[in-house]
Design an enzyme around this catalytic site. Structure first.
Site, PDB file in Angstrom:
ATOM      1  N   TYR A  54      -2.909  -0.223  10.618  1.00 31.23           N
ATOM      2  CA  TYR A  54      -2.914  -0.648   9.214  1.00 31.23           C
ATOM      3  C   TYR A  54      -1.587  -0.276   8.552  1.00 31.23           C
ATOM      4  O   TYR A  54      -0.989  -1.075   7.821  1.00 31.23           O
ATOM      5  CB  TYR A  54      -4.075   0.020   8.481  1.00 31.23           C
ATOM      6  CG  TYR A  54      -4.157  -0.294   7.005  1.00 31.23           C
ATOM      7  CD1 TYR A  54      -4.783  -1.452   6.558  1.00 31.23           C
ATOM      8  CD2 TYR A  54      -3.620   0.576   6.048  1.00 31.23           C
ATOM      9  CE1 TYR A  54      -4.865  -1.745   5.200  1.00 31.23           C
ATOM     10  CE2 TYR A  54      -3.698   0.281   4.695  1.00 31.23           C
ATOM     11  CZ  TYR A  54      -4.325  -0.874   4.275  1.00 31.23           C
ATOM     12  OH  TYR A  54      -4.397  -1.154   2.927  1.00 31.23           O
ATOM     13  N   SER A 112       0.851  -1.189   0.000  1.00 34.05           N
ATOM     14  CA  SER A 112       0.000   0.000   0.000  1.00 34.05           C
ATOM     15  C   SER A 112       0.889   1.241   0.000  1.00 34.05           C
ATOM     16  O   SER A 112       2.076   1.161   0.339  1.00 34.05           O
ATOM     17  CB  SER A 112      -0.874   0.000   1.266  1.00 34.05           C
ATOM     18  OG  SER A 112      -1.541   1.232   1.452  1.00 34.05           O
TER      19      SER A 112
END
Length: 258
Positions: free
Chosen positions: A162, A149
């Site tokens: 996260y 990501s």
């Protein structure tokens, strides 16, 4: 005869396993691999959603299978990989896509959400990557692509855990490449930016956040899942035969700018 440039991207005859592929980014990647000629095994925990995704791709003429198993359960993963190799064929391409998000202020972040994030975003990459690599190594070839990501590089308020998991995916990718490249495997990652998916539905629907994102991203917009297909096919193909331990950011330039 010398292989042509386009032929290097051809995945015909290769079997690909894509985790978390009943919808969103995983489904788009699975469809893209199938369009490039691969036979695809879809994975998710919910059998009904998985069958719906399988039927959709099969109706488009692709050779596709569905295998429901929990990627956070090491024993279930090992059994599923064994079954796929026995019943369908050797897994030549793996996309570790399964992932989840939980948004909350860090000081109030629930411990159960922290554990779920670690299991889904990190443990699954290790469990599935290791199980598949054990099959690939004796064959001397294989492609593993982990979904990282932009949060592998950048933090944002409310998602620190996260961010930690995606930083770990980046470094696990590099570690996998370091250990397994000598066996003929290429292990890389794709780092998506902000994509219009179910996972981001709340953000897409928030005018204030979307306005911020459009200003923050040099491309000036949200991305669509189909825009990941080129990177996915490249890293899964012979065109990436000497690419190892790399994170390819597909983010509209967000990691390149202040």
């Amino acid at each position: 005869m010398r292989e042509t440039a386009i032929k290097r991207f051809d995945l015909t005859g290769r079997l690909a396993l894509v985790t978390g592929s009943s919808k969103g980014i995983g489904f788009a990647i699975a469809r893209g691999l199938a369009e490039a000629g691969a036979e695809v095994v879809l994975n998710a925990r919910t059998a009904s959603a998985l069958e719906e995704a399988r039927a959709k791709l099969a109706a488009e003429g692709f050779k596709v299978h569905a295998r429901a198993f929990d990627v956070t359960d090491a024993a279930a993963v090992a059994a599923a990989v064994d079954a796929i190799e026995s019943d369908i064929g050797p897994i030549e391409i793996l996309f570790n896509n399964a992932g989840m998000q939980h948004r909350a202020p860090l000081e109030d972040f629930p411990l159960d959400a922290w554990e779920r994030l670690k299991a889904t975003n990190i443990d699954s990459v290790f469990f599935v990557g290791q199980a598949v690599a054990r099959k690939m190594i004796p064959r001397g070839r294989g492609k593993i692509v982990n979904i990282a990501s932009v949060q592998s590089e950048l933090a944002r308020t409310g998602i620190a855990p996260y961010t930690a998991t995606k930083g770990a995916v980046k470094m696990l990718t590099k570690g996998m490449a370091t250990d397994w490249a000598r066996h003929g495997l290429q292990v890389n990652a794709i780092g998506p930016g902000y994509f219009n998916t179910e996972l981001n539905a709340a953000l897409v629907a928030n005018p204030e956040f979307s306005a911020w994102l459009e200003k923050r991203t040099p491309a000036g917009r949200w991305a669509e899942v189909e825009e990941l297909i080129g990177a996915a096919v490249f890293l899964a193909s012979d065109a990436a035969s000497f690419v190892n331990g790399h994170v390819l950011y597909v983010d509209g330039g967000i990691t390149a700018s202040l």
